[in-house]
Design a protein around this motif. Sequence first.
Motif, PDB file in Angstrom:
ATOM      1  N   ARG A 274     -18.739 -19.902  32.411  1.00 47.29           N
ATOM      2  CA  ARG A 274     -19.894 -19.956  31.506  1.00 47.29           C
ATOM      3  C   ARG A 274     -19.435 -20.239  30.075  1.00 47.29           C
ATOM      4  NH1 ARG A 274     -24.988 -19.046  31.580  1.00 47.29           N
ATOM      5  NH2 ARG A 274     -26.153 -18.288  29.800  1.00 47.29           N
ATOM      6  N   GLU A 275     -18.299 -19.670  29.690  1.00 50.91           N
ATOM      7  CA  GLU A 275     -17.786 -19.874  28.339  1.00 50.91           C
ATOM      8  C   GLU A 275     -17.500 -21.356  28.085  1.00 50.91           C
ATOM      9  OE1 GLU A 275     -16.461 -17.501  30.498  1.00 50.91           O
ATOM     10  OE2 GLU A 275     -17.651 -15.909  29.568  1.00 50.91           O
ATOM     11  N   GLN A 276     -16.891 -22.016  29.058  1.00 53.03           N
ATOM     12  CA  GLN A 276     -16.606 -23.450  28.924  1.00 53.03           C
ATOM     13  C   GLN A 276     -17.913 -24.240  28.805  1.00 53.03           C
ATOM     14  OE1 GLN A 276     -15.121 -25.450  32.445  1.00 53.03           O
ATOM     15  NE2 GLN A 276     -13.750 -26.722  31.185  1.00 53.03           N
ATOM     16  N   ALA A 277     -18.883 -23.909  29.640  1.00 57.09           N
ATOM     17  CA  ALA A 277     -20.179 -24.591  29.597  1.00 57.09           C
ATOM     18  C   ALA A 277     -20.852 -24.373  28.246  1.00 57.09           C
ATOM     19  CB  ALA A 277     -21.071 -24.096  30.737  1.00 57.09           C
ATOM     20  N   GLN A 278     -20.783 -23.146  27.723  1.00 55.81           N
ATOM     21  CA  GLN A 278     -21.409 -22.847  26.436  1.00 55.81           C
ATOM     22  C   GLN A 278     -20.726 -23.596  25.304  1.00 55.81           C
ATOM     23  OE1 GLN A 278     -24.340 -20.910  26.218  1.00 55.81           O
ATOM     24  NE2 GLN A 278     -24.303 -22.069  24.308  1.00 55.81           N
ATOM     25  N   ARG A 279     -19.402 -23.723  25.352  1.00 61.77           N
ATOM     26  CA  ARG A 279     -18.682 -24.491  24.332  1.00 61.77           C
ATOM     27  C   ARG A 279     -19.119 -25.955  24.362  1.00 61.77           C
ATOM     28  NH1 ARG A 279     -13.398 -23.072  26.157  1.00 61.77           N
ATOM     29  NH2 ARG A 279     -12.786 -25.200  25.681  1.00 61.77           N
ATOM     30  N   MET A 280     -19.287 -26.497  25.572  1.00 65.56           N
ATOM     31  CA  MET A 280     -19.756 -27.885  25.683  1.00 65.56           C
ATOM     32  C   MET A 280     -21.171 -28.028  25.130  1.00 65.56           C
ATOM     33  SD  MET A 280     -18.539 -29.233  29.369  1.00 65.56           S
ATOM     34  CE  MET A 280     -16.835 -29.308  29.842  1.00 65.56           C
ATOM     35  N   ALA A 281     -22.039 -27.093  25.456  1.00 68.05           N
ATOM     36  CA  ALA A 281     -23.420 -27.132  24.973  1.00 68.05           C
ATOM     37  C   ALA A 281     -23.461 -27.050  23.455  1.00 68.05           C
ATOM     38  CB  ALA A 281     -24.232 -25.992  25.594  1.00 68.05           C
ATOM     39  N   ASP A 282     -22.657 -26.150  22.884  1.00 69.72           N
ATOM     40  CA  ASP A 282     -22.616 -25.996  21.428  1.00 69.72           C
ATOM     41  C   ASP A 282     -22.066 -27.254  20.765  1.00 69.72           C
ATOM     42  OD1 ASP A 282     -23.578 -23.423  21.795  1.00 69.72           O
ATOM     43  OD2 ASP A 282     -21.615 -22.468  21.518  1.00 69.72           O
ATOM     44  N   GLY A 283     -20.994 -27.813  21.334  1.00 73.07           N
ATOM     45  CA  GLY A 283     -20.408 -29.036  20.784  1.00 73.07           C
ATOM     46  C   GLY A 283     -21.379 -30.201  20.832  1.00 73.07           C
ATOM     47  N   PHE A 284     -22.127 -30.303  21.918  1.00 71.80           N
ATOM     48  CA  PHE A 284     -23.119 -31.376  22.038  1.00 71.80           C
ATOM     49  C   PHE A 284     -24.200 -31.228  20.976  1.00 71.80           C
ATOM     50  CE2 PHE A 284     -27.103 -33.088  23.783  1.00 71.80           C
ATOM     51  CZ  PHE A 284     -26.728 -34.413  23.925  1.00 71.80           C
ATOM     52  N   ARG A 285     -24.687 -29.999  20.757  1.00 72.81           N
ATOM     53  CA  ARG A 285     -25.728 -29.787  19.739  1.00 72.81           C
ATOM     54  C   ARG A 285     -25.226 -30.137  18.339  1.00 72.81           C
ATOM     55  NH1 ARG A 285     -27.151 -25.429  22.901  1.00 72.81           N
ATOM     56  NH2 ARG A 285     -25.969 -23.974  21.612  1.00 72.81           N
ATOM     57  N   GLU A 286     -23.942 -29.935  18.093  1.00 76.62           N
ATOM     58  CA  GLU A 286     -23.370 -30.259  16.780  1.00 76.62           C
ATOM     59  C   GLU A 286     -23.227 -31.759  16.569  1.00 76.62           C
ATOM     60  OE1 GLU A 286     -22.504 -28.377  14.042  1.00 76.62           O
ATOM     61  OE2 GLU A 286     -23.635 -26.837  15.127  1.00 76.62           O
ATOM     62  N   GLU A 287     -22.809 -32.496  17.597  1.00 76.99           N
ATOM     63  CA  GLU A 287     -22.538 -33.932  17.453  1.00 76.99           C
ATOM     64  C   GLU A 287     -23.056 -34.735  18.648  1.00 76.99           C
ATOM     65  OE1 GLU A 287     -18.744 -35.017  15.241  1.00 76.99           O
ATOM     66  OE2 GLU A 287     -18.129 -33.262  16.430  1.00 76.99           O
ATOM     67  N   PRO A 288     -24.372 -34.716  18.891  1.00 74.86           N
ATOM     68  CA  PRO A 288     -24.895 -35.423  20.061  1.00 74.86           C
ATOM     69  C   PRO A 288     -24.682 -36.938  19.993  1.00 74.86           C
ATOM     70  CG  PRO A 288     -26.677 -34.749  18.635  1.00 74.86           C
ATOM     71  CD  PRO A 288     -25.433 -34.105  18.103  1.00 74.86           C
ATOM     72  N   GLU A 289     -24.767 -37.491  18.793  1.00 80.41           N
ATOM     73  CA  GLU A 289     -24.592 -38.939  18.652  1.00 80.41           C
ATOM     74  C   GLU A 289     -23.176 -39.353  19.032  1.00 80.41           C
ATOM     75  OE1 GLU A 289     -25.677 -36.903  16.187  1.00 80.41           O
ATOM     76  OE2 GLU A 289     -27.771 -37.476  15.884  1.00 80.41           O
ATOM     77  N   ARG A 290     -22.202 -38.549  18.656  1.00 84.71           N
ATOM     78  CA  ARG A 290     -20.810 -38.859  18.994  1.00 84.71           C
ATOM     79  C   ARG A 290     -20.605 -38.846  20.506  1.00 84.71           C
ATOM     80  NH1 ARG A 290     -16.185 -34.796  18.397  1.00 84.71           N
ATOM     81  NH2 ARG A 290     -14.709 -35.815  19.738  1.00 84.71           N
TER      82      ARG A 290
END
Length: 177
Positions: free
Chosen positions: A145-161
């Motif tokens: 879950r921690e890995q999934a949450q890090r991915m979700a957070d990273g996506f919200r920060e830089e979705p365009e990238r």
Amino acid sequence: MARHGFIHDKLDIKFLILYIMARVAAPIDFHALTDLTMCDDGVDYFEFAEAVSELVETGHLTLEEELYAITDKGRANGAACESSLPYTVKQKCNVRLAKVNGILRRNAQVRSSVEDRPEGGSVVKMELDDDKGNLFTLQLFCGTREQAQRMADGFREEPERVYHDVIAALLDWEKNR
């Protein structure tokens, strides 16, 4: 203590709140509504808090999950009274609203969620929309879950990238053959 702004009493504050809520792009929390309403030196915080509560009680605003939204009744009554708000107050509100609405629209277009799987691991779902609909949806299995949450957070920060990197990888696959 004398007030120095254009807003002089609780009724003026209610008109101002309805003006703001009719123009905000999505439901907002109390803190955001406070920031938007405190655009005039005449707004008293305690009268503001009472006014918000009364607008909810009278059905002009709704409060669900700590987010305020305007009702049809609030929109109609606010429109009828907004001419009583001074032009300078409206202008200050509109400047603040432009910033808040930009953030609200972006947040509505960028979504991510994490869901645990019964058999173990988690699934992260990331979505990016534009004004016409969905541009990109990516769903991945993650071991924790921690890995999934890090991915979700990273996506919200830089979705365009993320979007551009995936598109580039898909279009450039032939170069690496």
